[in-house]
Motif scaffolding. Sequence first.
Motif, PDB file in Angstrom:
ATOM      1  N   LYS A 207       2.267   1.934  -3.424  1.00 55.52           N
ATOM      2  CA  LYS A 207       1.266   2.509  -4.327  1.00 55.52           C
ATOM      3  C   LYS A 207       1.148   4.012  -4.110  1.00 55.52           C
ATOM      4  O   LYS A 207       0.994   4.777  -5.053  1.00 55.52           O
TER       5      LYS A 207
ATOM      6  N   PRO B 184       5.459   5.723  -4.796  1.00 57.49           N
ATOM      7  CA  PRO B 184       6.266   4.765  -5.545  1.00 57.49           C
ATOM      8  C   PRO B 184       7.750   5.107  -5.646  1.00 57.49           C
ATOM      9  O   PRO B 184       8.572   4.193  -5.790  1.00 57.49           O
TER      10      PRO B 184
ATOM     11  N   GLU C  31       0.831  -1.205   0.000  1.00 57.86           N
ATOM     12  CA  GLU C  31       0.000   0.000   0.000  1.00 57.86           C
ATOM     13  C   GLU C  31       0.867   1.258   0.000  1.00 57.86           C
ATOM     14  O   GLU C  31       0.591   2.209  -0.728  1.00 57.86           O
TER      15      GLU C  31
END
Length: 85
Positions: free
Chosen positions: A25, A28, A22
């Motif tokens: 995401k 990055p 997570e």
Amino acid sequence: MVKHGTNEAVKRLECEKERMTEAKKRCPDHVMGVEEDGFKEFKDGVVLLLSNVGEHYSKLAPQDIFDSLTVLHNNDILHGDARLE
């Protein structure tokens, strides 16, 4: 073989994998990833294989490190000890 999710170490590492996935995401360019097949259970343990993160911190400018930590904090992502020595 350890049954999926029954061992405390497996549960902790599964949670860590989910948190890292997570975080990757959301940020990055500032978070290590977990390899696609990077979670493996063995008879006597479990491992998490992380993606390559780039340069060693000693090769980075202090401002770059500070900027990365700022990005993590601004995205409410917890990190480990950020002391460099």
